[in-house]
Structure formats: C-alpha cells, structure tokens
Motif scaffolding. Structure first.
Motif, PDB file in Angstrom:
ATOM      1  N   LEU A  67       0.835  -1.197   0.000  1.00 49.78           N
ATOM      2  CA  LEU A  67       0.000   0.000   0.000  1.00 49.78           C
ATOM      3  C   LEU A  67       0.873   1.251   0.000  1.00 49.78           C
ATOM      4  O   LEU A  67       0.569   2.234  -0.688  1.00 49.78           O
ATOM      5  CB  LEU A  67      -0.940  -0.013   1.201  1.00 49.78           C
ATOM      6  CG  LEU A  67      -2.063   1.024   1.232  1.00 49.78           C
ATOM      7  CD1 LEU A  67      -2.904   0.973  -0.040  1.00 49.78           C
ATOM      8  CD2 LEU A  67      -2.938   0.823   2.461  1.00 49.78           C
ATOM      9  N   PHE A  68       1.964   1.207   0.761  1.00 48.55           N
ATOM     10  CA  PHE A  68       2.940   2.303   0.704  1.00 48.55           C
ATOM     11  C   PHE A  68       3.503   2.422  -0.715  1.00 48.55           C
ATOM     12  O   PHE A  68       3.664   3.528  -1.240  1.00 48.55           O
ATOM     13  CB  PHE A  68       4.073   2.070   1.704  1.00 48.55           C
ATOM     14  CG  PHE A  68       3.748   2.472   3.117  1.00 48.55           C
ATOM     15  CD1 PHE A  68       3.729   3.812   3.488  1.00 48.55           C
ATOM     16  CD2 PHE A  68       3.469   1.526   4.078  1.00 48.55           C
ATOM     17  CE1 PHE A  68       3.429   4.194   4.789  1.00 48.55           C
ATOM     18  CE2 PHE A  68       3.165   1.881   5.382  1.00 48.55           C
ATOM     19  CZ  PHE A  68       3.153   3.225   5.737  1.00 48.55           C
ATOM     20  N   THR A  69       3.776   1.269  -1.337  1.00 51.69           N
ATOM     21  CA  THR A  69       4.290   1.256  -2.702  1.00 51.69           C
ATOM     22  C   THR A  69       3.286   1.876  -3.666  1.00 51.69           C
ATOM     23  O   THR A  69       3.663   2.614  -4.588  1.00 51.69           O
ATOM     24  CB  THR A  69       4.598  -0.185  -3.150  1.00 51.69           C
ATOM     25  OG1 THR A  69       5.589  -0.741  -2.289  1.00 51.69           O
ATOM     26  CG2 THR A  69       5.099  -0.229  -4.592  1.00 51.69           C
ATOM     27  N   ALA A  70       1.995   1.586  -3.446  1.00 50.66           N
ATOM     28  CA  ALA A  70       0.958   2.150  -4.302  1.00 50.66           C
ATOM     29  C   ALA A  70       0.941   3.672  -4.212  1.00 50.66           C
ATOM     30  O   ALA A  70       0.795   4.365  -5.229  1.00 50.66           O
ATOM     31  CB  ALA A  70      -0.399   1.585  -3.916  1.00 50.66           C
ATOM     32  N   PHE A  73       3.859   4.965  -6.090  1.00 47.98           N
ATOM     33  CA  PHE A  73       3.592   4.870  -7.526  1.00 47.98           C
ATOM     34  C   PHE A  73       2.706   6.022  -7.977  1.00 47.98           C
ATOM     35  O   PHE A  73       2.949   6.637  -9.017  1.00 47.98           O
ATOM     36  CB  PHE A  73       2.926   3.536  -7.849  1.00 47.98           C
ATOM     37  CG  PHE A  73       2.602   3.358  -9.305  1.00 47.98           C
ATOM     38  CD1 PHE A  73       3.534   2.798 -10.172  1.00 47.98           C
ATOM     39  CD2 PHE A  73       1.383   3.771  -9.814  1.00 47.98           C
ATOM     40  CE1 PHE A  73       3.249   2.659 -11.527  1.00 47.98           C
ATOM     41  CE2 PHE A  73       1.083   3.629 -11.173  1.00 47.98           C
ATOM     42  CZ  PHE A  73       2.016   3.073 -12.021  1.00 47.98           C
ATOM     43  N   CYS A  74       1.668   6.312  -7.200  1.00 49.78           N
ATOM     44  CA  CYS A  74       0.770   7.412  -7.540  1.00 49.78           C
ATOM     45  C   CYS A  74       1.515   8.745  -7.570  1.00 49.78           C
ATOM     46  O   CYS A  74       1.329   9.565  -8.479  1.00 49.78           O
ATOM     47  CB  CYS A  74      -0.393   7.471  -6.559  1.00 49.78           C
ATOM     48  SG  CYS A  74      -1.603   6.135  -6.750  1.00 49.78           S
ATOM     49  N   GLN A  78       1.974  11.150 -10.793  1.00 50.42           N
ATOM     50  CA  GLN A  78       1.088  12.309 -10.635  1.00 50.42           C
ATOM     51  C   GLN A  78      -0.380  11.902 -10.626  1.00 50.42           C
ATOM     52  O   GLN A  78      -1.237  12.552 -11.232  1.00 50.42           O
ATOM     53  CB  GLN A  78       1.366  13.344 -11.721  1.00 50.42           C
ATOM     54  CG  GLN A  78       2.788  13.904 -11.656  1.00 50.42           C
ATOM     55  CD  GLN A  78       3.043  14.967 -12.707  1.00 50.42           C
ATOM     56  OE1 GLN A  78       2.615  14.846 -13.844  1.00 50.42           O
ATOM     57  NE2 GLN A  78       3.742  16.016 -12.321  1.00 50.42           N
ATOM     58  N   ILE A  79      -0.672  10.819  -9.904  1.00 55.14           N
ATOM     59  CA  ILE A  79      -2.032  10.339  -9.716  1.00 55.14           C
ATOM     60  C   ILE A  79      -2.460  10.704  -8.297  1.00 55.14           C
ATOM     61  O   ILE A  79      -1.817  10.305  -7.338  1.00 55.14           O
ATOM     62  CB  ILE A  79      -2.115   8.813  -9.929  1.00 55.14           C
ATOM     63  CG1 ILE A  79      -1.781   8.468 -11.387  1.00 55.14           C
ATOM     64  CG2 ILE A  79      -3.488   8.285  -9.556  1.00 55.14           C
ATOM     65  CD1 ILE A  79      -1.629   6.978 -11.651  1.00 55.14           C
ATOM     66  N   ARG A  80      -3.557  11.449  -8.163  1.00 56.11           N
ATOM     67  CA  ARG A  80      -3.975  11.934  -6.855  1.00 56.11           C
ATOM     68  C   ARG A  80      -5.207  11.229  -6.306  1.00 56.11           C
ATOM     69  O   ARG A  80      -5.764  11.646  -5.291  1.00 56.11           O
ATOM     70  CB  ARG A  80      -4.217  13.451  -6.911  1.00 56.11           C
ATOM     71  CG  ARG A  80      -2.941  14.274  -7.098  1.00 56.11           C
ATOM     72  CD  ARG A  80      -3.221  15.747  -6.884  1.00 56.11           C
ATOM     73  NE  ARG A  80      -3.828  15.980  -5.581  1.00 56.11           N
ATOM     74  CZ  ARG A  80      -4.874  16.773  -5.372  1.00 56.11           C
ATOM     75  NH1 ARG A  80      -5.475  17.374  -6.385  1.00 56.11           N
ATOM     76  NH2 ARG A  80      -5.343  16.948  -4.152  1.00 56.11           N
ATOM     77  N   GLN A 121      -0.846  14.449  -0.825  1.00 59.52           N
ATOM     78  CA  GLN A 121      -2.094  14.982  -1.366  1.00 59.52           C
ATOM     79  C   GLN A 121      -2.764  13.969  -2.293  1.00 59.52           C
ATOM     80  O   GLN A 121      -3.188  14.299  -3.411  1.00 59.52           O
ATOM     81  CB  GLN A 121      -1.852  16.317  -2.075  1.00 59.52           C
ATOM     82  CG  GLN A 121      -1.275  17.379  -1.156  1.00 59.52           C
ATOM     83  CD  GLN A 121      -1.208  18.751  -1.793  1.00 59.52           C
ATOM     84  OE1 GLN A 121      -1.663  18.951  -2.913  1.00 59.52           O
ATOM     85  NE2 GLN A 121      -0.653  19.708  -1.080  1.00 59.52           N
ATOM     86  N   ILE A 122      -2.868  12.735  -1.807  1.00 55.04           N
ATOM     87  CA  ILE A 122      -3.510  11.657  -2.553  1.00 55.04           C
ATOM     88  C   ILE A 122      -4.795  11.257  -1.839  1.00 55.04           C
ATOM     89  O   ILE A 122      -4.781  10.978  -0.637  1.00 55.04           O
ATOM     90  CB  ILE A 122      -2.572  10.438  -2.698  1.00 55.04           C
ATOM     91  CG1 ILE A 122      -1.356  10.810  -3.544  1.00 55.04           C
ATOM     92  CG2 ILE A 122      -3.317   9.249  -3.309  1.00 55.04           C
ATOM     93  CD1 ILE A 122      -0.292   9.723  -3.608  1.00 55.04           C
ATOM     94  N   ARG A 123      -5.863  11.219  -2.574  1.00 60.77           N
ATOM     95  CA  ARG A 123      -7.168  10.824  -2.035  1.00 60.77           C
ATOM     96  C   ARG A 123      -7.304   9.305  -2.125  1.00 60.77           C
ATOM     97  O   ARG A 123      -7.101   8.715  -3.188  1.00 60.77           O
ATOM     98  CB  ARG A 123      -8.282  11.502  -2.838  1.00 60.77           C
ATOM     99  CG  ARG A 123      -9.687  11.219  -2.340  1.00 60.77           C
ATOM    100  CD  ARG A 123     -10.713  11.939  -3.218  1.00 60.77           C
ATOM    101  NE  ARG A 123     -12.053  11.820  -2.681  1.00 60.77           N
ATOM    102  CZ  ARG A 123     -13.138  12.356  -3.247  1.00 60.77           C
ATOM    103  NH1 ARG A 123     -13.015  13.045  -4.376  1.00 60.77           N
ATOM    104  NH2 ARG A 123     -14.332  12.203  -2.702  1.00 60.77           N
TER     105      ARG A 123
END
Length: 318
Positions: A67-70, A73-74, A78-80, A121-123
């Motif tokens: 999950l930390f890796t995900a 990756f985001c 630049q996936i928020r 800043q990832i939802r």
C-alpha cells in the motif's frame, strides 16, 4: 471522530475551476509493481490457530508495505486518486477476530498511511465487494453487510483516513425494488460507515434516477457511473442529454462539490458491453467538469496515461 476536510484542500477555489480532472487508479497496476496477497477462507480454515495468525500477519504486513508502494507509484505518476482493494486485509472480518486483532496491533504502522496520503495529497477511497447488499430481503444478509462495512470503516480509521466522503466507501443499491428498505437501513447506520458512504448507479437493479432518490433521501453522496447509465438506459452515446443531467444532479448530493467522484469505463466489444475494455477511448463531454474520475479500465495506469494523451489535452483547450 467528526467529518474533517483534508488540510491541503482548505481555502482553495473550487477544483473544477482551477484544475483539470484528476484520474484515479483502481487497486492494482497493469504491471507487477502494485500487487497484493490474499488467502482463501477454505485454506484459512484448514490451518491451526497458530498458523492462521502467523499467515494473516505475514499477508497483512506484506500488503501494508504494498500500500505504501501504491502511494509512491501514484506520486511518481502524478495520480492523486487511489482506490484501495477491498481485499487488502483478507479474512479480517472472521468471527474469530484473529485478523481484526492483528490489525489493531499494527495500528501505529497503519496510521502512517493516512499521514503519507495527506503529505502526498492523494485521495484514498474504497469499493467494498458485491456481497454488501443493504437492500436484501434477508435480515441475515443485511446484518452481514453491515458487519463488512463496519470492518472496512474500522480499517480506514486505523489507516488514519477521515470520516467523510473524501475517503469514501462506495457501494451499489443491491436488490432491486427495495428503495424504502435501503433508505431505512442507511439512516440507521453508525457514523463510522454513513459518514463515508456513497452510492453508485448500476446496469441492472438501480438506475441513476433511483440511486439519486436514495441519496437525496439519506444525505449520502452519489457516485455517477456514465457507462452503467448508458447500459441501463440503452443509450447510444455518452453525450446523450440524460448523461449530463445525471452528472449535475449527482453533483448536488455532494456537500462539497469539489469532492464529486464519478466513474468511467468503456465496453469491451461494443458500446454497451458491460465488460470493461482495456483502454478508455470515449468519454462524456460533461466529464470535463468532473473534479475526480476513477478510471475503470483493465490496463489501469496505461489507460490513465492514454486519457492524458488525448482527453485531458482536449480539456485544456476548453
């Protein structure tokens, strides 16, 4: 815990006026970078209690690291917006409480996820599995569904994710023609669940207008799915006037419209095929006004990159 707004969204102008839509990753990546381990119930029940505990602990620690890796990756891509897997911590809802107790023991490490998501800043959102049916005519199924949601809500609490639609738990209406029961059950849900709950229209049981009525009656936000809508209504275009009408109506159910989330998928072999395609090649024009879009395509991050290569460019020219 009261509903809170992520600190990095305070005092901002409405997102749709200043930003292009954020495209979200669903659960895993097309490559092997983000993958999670699991254990079946059958296998679990074959093990001794000692091996049940050690097996779950190992899987939970592995999946937490993934999950930390995900999140990394985001950030790199630049996936928020990231949808967590509903099977992130398998069998944690078993009546023996072994998995639930392990998660409580891991609470300090779990809480770092929320801290990292806020920093980056990832939802983070969740879509519980199909077995959650709050409208079932079986009282046992309803109670089991509530227990599943309670387990997810507790896990999200442990992950340090806010009790608000920012960190939503999105489900379908379930058994058709049970609107009154669905409304009644929702209104009786505990705050840890209801504060995060959203409902999505589907292809079979609940149309967009039916789910909208449920959301309006309960104060729960609606996640509009354009592909489900065109399948249910037998439409030939994502730009049918009813698509935009449902999008705007769904927006009204969000107390904070800057948090509105929608879904997109395309049919695999035909426009109204319910199976998801590898890529997204058609989009509703109204989605240019969507702040947050979950991309439900088989090629995951590849599909997101493809959308950025043509659709977001179109958006920037509007």
């Amino acid at each position: 815990m009261t509903a809170i707004q992520p600190p990095f969204l305070t005092n901002l102008e409405p997102l749709q006026k200043t930003l292009t839509p954020e495209l979200g990753l669903v659960c895993i990546t097309a490559d092997k970078q983000v993958r999670f381990r699991t254990m079946t119930r059958t296998r679990y029940l074959q093990l001794s209690r000692e091996k049940q505990e050690s097996g779950l602990r190992e899987i939970y620690q592995h999946n937490l690291q993934r999950l930390f890796t995900a999140l990394d990756f985001c950030q790199e891509n630049q996936i928020r917006l990231y949808r967590m897997s509903s099977g992130l911590f398998p069998l944690s809802d078993m009546e023996d409480n072994i998995g639930a107790d392990i998660l409580e023991e891991m609470s300090a490490d779990l809480g770092k996820i929320g801290e990292k998501a806020e920093k980056l800043q990832i939802r983070m959102v969740l879509h519980p599995d199909q077995y959650v049916v709050l409208s079932s005519d079986s009282a046992d199924v309803v109670q089991t569904s509530i227990k599943i949601l309670e387990r997810h809500a507790r896990t999200m609490d442990l992950l340090g994710l806010p009790r608000s639609p920012w960190s939503l738990m999105n489900i379908h209406g379930g058994k058709s023609q049970r609107l009154e029961q669905l409304v009644r059950v929702i209104c009786e849900l505990p705050p840890a669940i209801k504060s995060r709950l959203t409902f999505e229209n589907d292809e079979y049981a609940y149309s967009g207008s039916e789910i909208l009525a449920v959301c309006e009656a309960t104060g729960v936000p609606m996640v509009f799915d354009a592909h489900h809508h065109i399948c249910h209504e037998n439409l030939d275009s994502y730009d049918d006037p009813s698509v935009a009408a449902m999008f705007y109506a769904a927006r009204e159910t969000w107390e904070n419209p800057d948090w509105q989330l929608v879904h997109i998928s395309n049919g695999e072999t035909a426009f109204r095929d319910r199976k998801h395609s590898d890529m997204i090649t058609a989009m509703p024009d109204v989605y240019h006004q969507a702040p947050w879009i979950e991309v439900e395509a088989k090629q995951k991050e590849v599909a997101i990159a493809h959308l950025r290569s043509w659709w977001l460019i179109e958006n920037n020219h509007k």
